[in-house]
Design an enzyme around this catalytic site. Structure first.
Site, PDB file in Angstrom:
ATOM      1  N   LYS A  89      44.342  46.244  48.363  1.00  0.00           N
ATOM      2  CA  LYS A  89      45.629  46.663  47.805  1.00  0.00           C
ATOM      3  C   LYS A  89      45.755  48.176  47.931  1.00  0.00           C
ATOM      4  O   LYS A  89      44.854  48.907  47.511  1.00  0.00           O
ATOM      5  CB  LYS A  89      45.617  46.269  46.307  1.00  0.00           C
ATOM      6  N   LYS A 130      40.173  45.419  46.843  1.00  0.00           N
ATOM      7  CA  LYS A 130      41.084  44.287  46.591  1.00  0.00           C
ATOM      8  C   LYS A 130      42.050  44.097  47.758  1.00  0.00           C
ATOM      9  O   LYS A 130      42.868  43.196  47.752  1.00  0.00           O
ATOM     10  CB  LYS A 130      41.974  44.600  45.380  1.00  0.00           C
TER      11      LYS A 130
HETATM   12  N1  C2G Z   1      52.920  41.662  35.397  1.00  0.00           N
HETATM   13  C1  C2G Z   1      53.876  40.962  34.630  1.00  0.00           C
HETATM   14  N2  C2G Z   1      55.147  40.794  35.138  1.00  0.00           N
HETATM   15  C2  C2G Z   1      55.480  41.307  36.344  1.00  0.00           C
HETATM   16  C3  C2G Z   1      54.528  42.027  37.107  1.00  0.00           C
HETATM   17  C4  C2G Z   1      53.250  42.191  36.598  1.00  0.00           C
HETATM   18  O1  C2G Z   1      53.600  40.497  33.510  1.00  0.00           O
HETATM   19  N3  C2G Z   1      56.742  41.103  36.782  1.00  0.00           N
HETATM   20  C5  C2G Z   1      51.559  41.800  34.850  1.00  0.00           C
HETATM   21  C6  C2G Z   1      50.491  41.176  35.773  1.00  0.00           C
HETATM   22  O2  C2G Z   1      50.443  39.790  35.578  1.00  0.00           O
HETATM   23  C7  C2G Z   1      49.232  41.898  35.314  1.00  0.00           C
HETATM   24  C8  C2G Z   1      49.771  43.294  34.934  1.00  0.00           C
HETATM   25  O3  C2G Z   1      51.205  43.168  34.804  1.00  0.00           O
HETATM   26  O4  C2G Z   1      48.690  41.269  34.158  1.00  0.00           O
HETATM   27  C9  C2G Z   1      49.442  44.337  35.985  1.00  0.00           C
HETATM   28  O5  C2G Z   1      49.862  43.834  37.239  1.00  0.00           O
HETATM   29  P1  C2G Z   1      49.241  44.467  38.570  1.00  0.00           P
HETATM   30  O6  C2G Z   1      49.350  45.934  38.497  1.00  0.00           O
HETATM   31  O7  C2G Z   1      49.849  43.761  39.727  1.00  0.00           O
HETATM   32  O8  C2G Z   1      47.716  44.063  38.392  1.00  0.00           O
HETATM   33  P2  C2G Z   1      46.707  43.446  39.473  1.00  0.00           P
HETATM   34  O9  C2G Z   1      46.714  44.302  40.672  1.00  0.00           O
HETATM   35  O10 C2G Z   1      47.041  42.019  39.597  1.00  0.00           O
HETATM   36  O11 C2G Z   1      45.299  43.691  38.764  1.00  0.00           O
HETATM   37  O12 C2G Z   1      40.903  42.610  37.412  1.00  0.00           O
HETATM   38  C10 C2G Z   1      42.242  42.175  37.422  1.00  0.00           C
HETATM   39  C11 C2G Z   1      43.105  43.071  38.256  1.00  0.00           C
HETATM   40  O13 C2G Z   1      42.884  44.403  37.975  1.00  0.00           O
HETATM   41  C12 C2G Z   1      44.578  42.749  38.051  1.00  0.00           C
END
Ligand code: C2G
Length: 161
Positions: free
Chosen positions: A55, A53
């Site tokens: 990341k 990703k």
């Molecule tokens: N999230 C949230 N509010 C925030 C930060 C994050 O509601 N202030 C939510 C994101 O929208 C997501 C979840 O927390 O639904 C996890 O966020 P991340 O760890 O950033 O996930 P990501 O890397 O976007 O992974 O297949 C999909 C991916 O695995 C999503």
């Protein structure tokens, strides 16, 4: 529309995420998902998958998965190893609702033929990226500058009292 109708009226939700430096935004999302369901399954992205990703995470997969698994509203944690495992997961776990934060709005609409798809508003003013930036700013600021700034603040505080 949903292939998986609730078993015994039990709603099962699945969500996916990295959950690095677990913060209040992550917690509020998981709590809201549990409020909408009987069973909450969370797929935590592995370190290898995150590399794909583009990341990098501060906290390794095992620890992120253990943290999420110990959040009281979470019933099960599985590893997220690839983008295309979602359909298999939905079938394997009898998922009724796929849910994720609205930063992914529309990205997973293709799953609508298998289950309900819900995008929830993110919690504002908090993100892992932001935390990392603050941390690196804090760590890159010379110690004596920080101490000097604290001294000024203390003087101001005393003046105001
Ligand atoms: N999230 C949230 N509010 C925030 C930060 C994050 O509601 N202030 C939510 C994101 O929208 C997501 C979840 O927390 O639904 C996890 O966020 P991340 O760890 O950033 O996930 P990501 O890397 O976007 O992974 O297949 C999909 C991916 O695995 C999503």
């Amino acid at each position: 529309m949903t292939a998986n109708s609730p078993q015994n009226n039990q709603i099962t939700i699945i969500t996916y995420g990295t959950f690095d430096m677990f913060h209040i935004g992550h917690l509020k999302l998981l709590q809201r998902l549990k409020d909408m369901s009987d069973h909450l399954i969370v797929a935590v992205s592995t370190d290898e998958f995150n590399k794909g990703k583009g990341k990098s995470t501060l906290i390794p997969y095992d620890q992120r998965a253990e943290i999420v698994a110990n959040i009281s509203c979470v019933d099960k944690v599985i590893p997220e190893k690839s983008w295309d495992q979602k359909v298999t997961d939905i079938k394997e776990y009898g998922i009724n609702i796929f849910a994720i934060g609205d930063d992914w709005k529309g990205e997973f609409d293709f799953l609508k033929e298998h289950c309900e798809v819900v995008y929830l508003p993110r919690t504002s003013d908090i993100s892992t990226t932001q935390l990392k930036k603050s941390l690196s700013n804090f760590l890159s600021t010379p110690k004596d500058e920080i101490l000097h700034a604290i001294k000024i603040l203390e003087t101001l505080k005393n003046d105001f009292e």
